[in-house]
Design a protein around this motif. Structure first.
Motif, PDB file in Angstrom:
ATOM      1  N   THR A   1       0.673  -1.615   0.107  1.00 48.55           N
ATOM      2  CA  THR A   1       0.037  -0.120  -0.157  1.00 48.55           C
ATOM      3  C   THR A   1       0.788   1.205   0.144  1.00 48.55           C
ATOM      4  O   THR A   1       0.772   1.605  -0.620  1.00 48.55           O
ATOM      5  CB  THR A   1      -0.708  -0.259   1.139  1.00 48.55           C
ATOM      6  OG1 THR A   1      -0.333  -0.105   2.490  1.00 48.55           O
ATOM      7  CG2 THR A   1      -1.978  -1.050   1.071  1.00 48.55           C
TER       8      THR A   1
ATOM      9  N   ARG B   1      -0.687   0.372  -4.071  1.00 52.19           N
ATOM     10  CA  ARG B   1      -1.775  -0.093  -4.199  1.00 52.19           C
ATOM     11  C   ARG B   1      -3.033  -0.014  -3.500  1.00 52.19           C
ATOM     12  O   ARG B   1      -3.262   0.167  -2.217  1.00 52.19           O
ATOM     13  CB  ARG B   1      -1.568  -2.107  -4.057  1.00 52.19           C
ATOM     14  CG  ARG B   1      -0.628  -2.846  -5.464  1.00 52.19           C
ATOM     15  CD  ARG B   1      -0.920  -4.416  -5.280  1.00 52.19           C
ATOM     16  NE  ARG B   1       0.538  -4.595  -5.095  1.00 52.19           N
ATOM     17  CZ  ARG B   1       1.895  -5.555  -5.194  1.00 52.19           C
ATOM     18  NH1 ARG B   1       1.121  -6.043  -4.254  1.00 52.19           N
ATOM     19  NH2 ARG B   1       2.456  -5.692  -5.627  1.00 52.19           N
ATOM     20  N   ASP B   2      -4.024  -0.162  -3.733  1.00 52.15           N
ATOM     21  CA  ASP B   2      -5.836   0.162  -3.787  1.00 52.15           C
ATOM     22  C   ASP B   2      -5.936  -1.203  -2.287  1.00 52.15           C
ATOM     23  O   ASP B   2      -4.807  -2.006  -1.946  1.00 52.15           O
ATOM     24  CB  ASP B   2      -6.044  -0.198  -4.122  1.00 52.15           C
ATOM     25  CG  ASP B   2      -7.862  -0.800  -3.650  1.00 52.15           C
ATOM     26  OD1 ASP B   2      -8.146   0.649  -3.307  1.00 52.15           O
ATOM     27  OD2 ASP B   2      -8.813  -1.567  -3.170  1.00 52.15           O
TER      28      ASP B   2
ATOM     29  N   SER C   1      -7.964  -1.970  -0.270  1.00 48.96           N
ATOM     30  CA  SER C   1      -8.595  -3.629  -0.640  1.00 48.96           C
ATOM     31  C   SER C   1      -8.115  -4.733  -0.787  1.00 48.96           C
ATOM     32  O   SER C   1      -8.020  -5.760  -0.770  1.00 48.96           O
ATOM     33  CB  SER C   1      -9.912  -3.083  -0.754  1.00 48.96           C
ATOM     34  OG  SER C   1     -10.579  -2.944  -1.575  1.00 48.96           O
ATOM     35  N   ARG C   2      -7.800  -4.333  -1.775  1.00 48.16           N
ATOM     36  CA  ARG C   2      -6.827  -5.182  -3.109  1.00 48.16           C
ATOM     37  C   ARG C   2      -5.627  -6.167  -2.236  1.00 48.16           C
ATOM     38  O   ARG C   2      -5.703  -7.264  -1.894  1.00 48.16           O
ATOM     39  CB  ARG C   2      -6.365  -4.941  -4.217  1.00 48.16           C
ATOM     40  CG  ARG C   2      -6.449  -6.046  -5.035  1.00 48.16           C
ATOM     41  CD  ARG C   2      -5.167  -4.857  -6.378  1.00 48.16           C
ATOM     42  NE  ARG C   2      -4.282  -6.047  -6.944  1.00 48.16           N
ATOM     43  CZ  ARG C   2      -3.308  -5.849  -7.283  1.00 48.16           C
ATOM     44  NH1 ARG C   2      -3.040  -4.726  -8.018  1.00 48.16           N
ATOM     45  NH2 ARG C   2      -2.882  -6.904  -7.367  1.00 48.16           N
ATOM     46  N   ALA C   3      -5.006  -4.702  -1.904  1.00 47.17           N
ATOM     47  CA  ALA C   3      -3.277  -5.451  -0.590  1.00 47.17           C
ATOM     48  C   ALA C   3      -4.315  -6.458   0.953  1.00 47.17           C
ATOM     49  O   ALA C   3      -3.550  -7.600   1.026  1.00 47.17           O
ATOM     50  CB  ALA C   3      -3.131  -4.026  -0.534  1.00 47.17           C
ATOM     51  N   ARG C   4      -5.536  -6.116   0.589  1.00 53.17           N
ATOM     52  CA  ARG C   4      -5.560  -7.348   1.694  1.00 53.17           C
ATOM     53  C   ARG C   4      -6.194  -8.516   1.550  1.00 53.17           C
ATOM     54  O   ARG C   4      -5.571  -9.390   2.150  1.00 53.17           O
ATOM     55  CB  ARG C   4      -7.154  -5.837   2.871  1.00 53.17           C
ATOM     56  CG  ARG C   4      -6.694  -5.399   3.528  1.00 53.17           C
ATOM     57  CD  ARG C   4      -7.574  -4.899   4.440  1.00 53.17           C
ATOM     58  NE  ARG C   4      -8.703  -5.461   5.377  1.00 53.17           N
ATOM     59  CZ  ARG C   4      -7.779  -5.622   6.669  1.00 53.17           C
ATOM     60  NH1 ARG C   4      -7.282  -4.834   7.365  1.00 53.17           N
ATOM     61  NH2 ARG C   4      -8.908  -6.640   7.249  1.00 53.17           N
ATOM     62  N   THR C   5      -6.689  -8.265   0.202  1.00 52.06           N
ATOM     63  CA  THR C   5      -7.269  -9.544  -0.158  1.00 52.06           C
ATOM     64  C   THR C   5      -5.816 -10.458  -0.446  1.00 52.06           C
ATOM     65  O   THR C   5      -5.682 -11.897  -0.575  1.00 52.06           O
ATOM     66  CB  THR C   5      -8.234  -8.825  -1.271  1.00 52.06           C
ATOM     67  OG1 THR C   5      -9.119  -7.921  -1.263  1.00 52.06           O
ATOM     68  CG2 THR C   5      -8.856 -10.643  -1.907  1.00 52.06           C
ATOM     69  N   ASP C   6      -5.421  -9.554  -1.676  1.00 49.58           N
ATOM     70  CA  ASP C   6      -3.592 -10.049  -1.558  1.00 49.58           C
ATOM     71  C   ASP C   6      -3.167 -10.925  -0.288  1.00 49.58           C
ATOM     72  O   ASP C   6      -2.202 -11.957  -1.058  1.00 49.58           O
ATOM     73  CB  ASP C   6      -3.014  -9.376  -2.284  1.00 49.58           C
ATOM     74  CG  ASP C   6      -3.831  -8.848  -4.050  1.00 49.58           C
ATOM     75  OD1 ASP C   6      -4.601 -10.306  -3.969  1.00 49.58           O
ATOM     76  OD2 ASP C   6      -3.152  -8.685  -4.751  1.00 49.58           O
TER      77      ASP C   6
END
Lengths: 264, 255
Positions: free
Chosen positions: B118, B123-124, B126-131
């Motif tokens: 992040t 990176r976004d 919420s996407r970083a959290r998912t990844d």
């Protein structure tokens, strides 16, 4: 023995009429006193804000690999710690006398803008500057100790992730350094609260000057000093409680459990 | 073999009067797992740290993905040091795992993993959290995402550290004695994760004392001693038929 001494002290506080508690109570919320208290609080807040912000800058500069940058930081701490804060307050309050006019322009050439520095730097600002610049020198050493306390592996791991120096400081090192920085900073804030009474010498009616003015008129020295002391004590207590909660906030992930507690 | 990822050409490094790297020549190819062994003080960790510019090379040339590490050469071959921002950019593509984990203690496991994606890669969130959760699942720690490092065992911390490095999608992973600080019963879990990673085709340079791992997972084995490469080759050959006396002595001591 100790209890007896305390009891005797309490007895004298209540029975000795010279303490004059009704008078204390009357002046505790006097307009002048409350106004003075407000000024004292403002000085404390602004001076500490300058002290902490500039202190972090000076600490980071001091630890720079560049000898000129770290030299400037060293000289700053040397100068501002080496001269009395009272002198610095008076100096900044009357700096207008040294340079009555400030102007922007080409040196020895045309001047674009003029300032009358007595208007630019009123006594109020002079006091804040004097206290704040002095405080920054002390804070820089506190911050430096905090930064040094953080394991070097932390900045290496952050650097290895591609973080730049500034980001490493802000996100990784300083938050961990806070644990070391906060207790002495609480000390400094409490000390600052009382140091603001030095502003009384440059005719600023903060809390101490306010009670001075009152007992100058009615000669009730002791009751009015009690008034000031009660306010200093109250604010100090509130600050201590605040410090407790800030410490808790920054001890996330490193809470120390008592010896003998479960390891994990 | 495929393209070289790391090329060391006469790499030298000195700390004060001590020359810790005395001219290292090595090539690591894409997808290769190179294990480096050797006695402590032999310069193996220093060499690893040179690869991502945590140490600056004093002599020779060191390339990662064809780029000089930590500096830039002009037309006449004169070298210039890269600035903070440029070095940081190069490091984004190189993951590193340390002996002492170096997780950030004030952040949870998941926060450790998503910090660089992040803040550095932008990176976004919420996407970083998912990844990040996916990375933690890969190392078997999805259920500990909200735990602080101090509440994790050494082996778990090291696996989070691996997930943290992988989250930046590196092209090269460096391991600096990743299991040396672990209790013996925790070593296996970390080695399993590294084995998985090797099978997925990651290029890895691993400084280690784990001979079993080197023999089983490594594509090549390099023996360092006194700041120089004494012997290099296929792990089985080096371990079973060491050519040099110093290699033989070292292997006799560790196995």
């Amino acid at each position: 023995m100790l209890l007896l001494a305390v009891a005797m002290l309490a007895n004298s506080l209540v029975t000795n009429a010279a303490w004059d508690w009704p008078l204390v109570w009357r002046f505790l919320f006097a307009r002048t006193v409350l106004h003075g208290l407000l000024l004292t609080l403002e000085f404390t807040v602004f001076a500490m804000a300058i002290g902490i912000a500039l202190g972090i800058v000076v600490a980071v500069m001091r630890m720079s690999g560049n000898p000129i940058v770290s030299g400037v930081a060293w000289a700053y701490a040397w100068f501002f710690r080496g001269t009395p804060v009272l002198v610095q307050i008076i100096f900044w309050s009357f700096v207008g006398a040294l340079y009555p006019y400030l102007s922007l322009g080409i040196p020895f050439g045309h001047e674009f803008v003029f300032f009358n520095s007595n208007q630019l730097i009123p006594v109020y600002v002079g006091v804040v500057l004097g206290l704040g610049l002095n405080e920054a020198a002390y804070m820089s050493e506190i911050v430096r100790a905090g930064i040094l306390s953080v394991d070097h592996g932390q900045s290496e791991a952050a650097a290895a992730l591609g973080m730049q120096h500034r980001l490493v400081m802000r996100r990784i090192v300083l938050p961990q350094a806070m644990r070391i920085i906060i207790p002495p900073t609480g000390n400094e804030t409490i000390s600052m609260l009382k140091t603001t009474s030095l502003a009384s010498v440059v005719a600023v009616t903060e809390l101490f000057k306010a009670v001075q003015q009152i007992y100058g008129a009615n000669y009730k020295y002791i009751p009015l000093l009690v008034v000031a002391s009660l306010w200093y004590l109250l604010v100090t207590s509130v600050l201590s409680i605040g410090q407790h909660y800030i410490e808790k906030r920054f001890s996330r992930g490193v809470t120390v459990r008592p010896v003998g507690g479960r390891a994990r | 073999m495929s393209a070289p990822v790391v090329v060391a050409d006469g790499v030298r490094k000195r700390f004060g009067d001590v020359e810790v790297l005395k001219g290292i020549d090595l090539t690591v190819h894409s997808g290769e797992v190179m294990c480096i062994i050797g006695p402590s003080g032999s310069g193996k960790s220093t060499f690893l740290r040179c690869i991502n510019a945590l140490e600056m090379v004093d002599g020779g040339r060191l390339f990662v993905q064809g780029q000089l590490v930590g500096c830039r050469a002009d037309a006449s071959g004169e070298l210039y040091r890269l600035n903070d921002r440029e070095v940081a950019k190069c490091r984004q593509h190189i993951g590193m795992v340390f002996q002492r984990f170096n997780l950030f203690p004030h952040m949870t496991a998941l926060q450790n993993v998503i910090e660089a994606p992040t803040r550095v890669a932008g990176r976004d969130r919420s996407r970083a959290r998912t990844d990040g959760m996916e990375m933690l699942r890969r190392v078997g720690l999805a259920d500990r995402a909200d735990a602080y490092p101090r509440d994790l065992s050494g082996g778990q911390q090291q696996r989070v550290a691996i997930a943290r490095a992988l989250a930046m999608e590196p092209e090269l992973m460096l391991f600096d004695e990743p299991t040396s600080a672990l209790d013996p019963e925790l070593v296996g879990d970390v080695l399993d994760v590294m084995r998985q990673l090797a099978h997925s085709g990651m290029t890895m340079v691993v400084v280690t004392h784990e001979m079993g791992f080197a023999r089983e997972v490594g594509d090549s084995l390099v023996f360092f001693d006194d700041g120089a490469v004494v012997e290099a080759g296929h792990p089985g050959d080096v371990i079973n038929h060491p050519q040099h006396q110093r290699t033989q002595d070292f292997l006799a001591r560790v196995s």
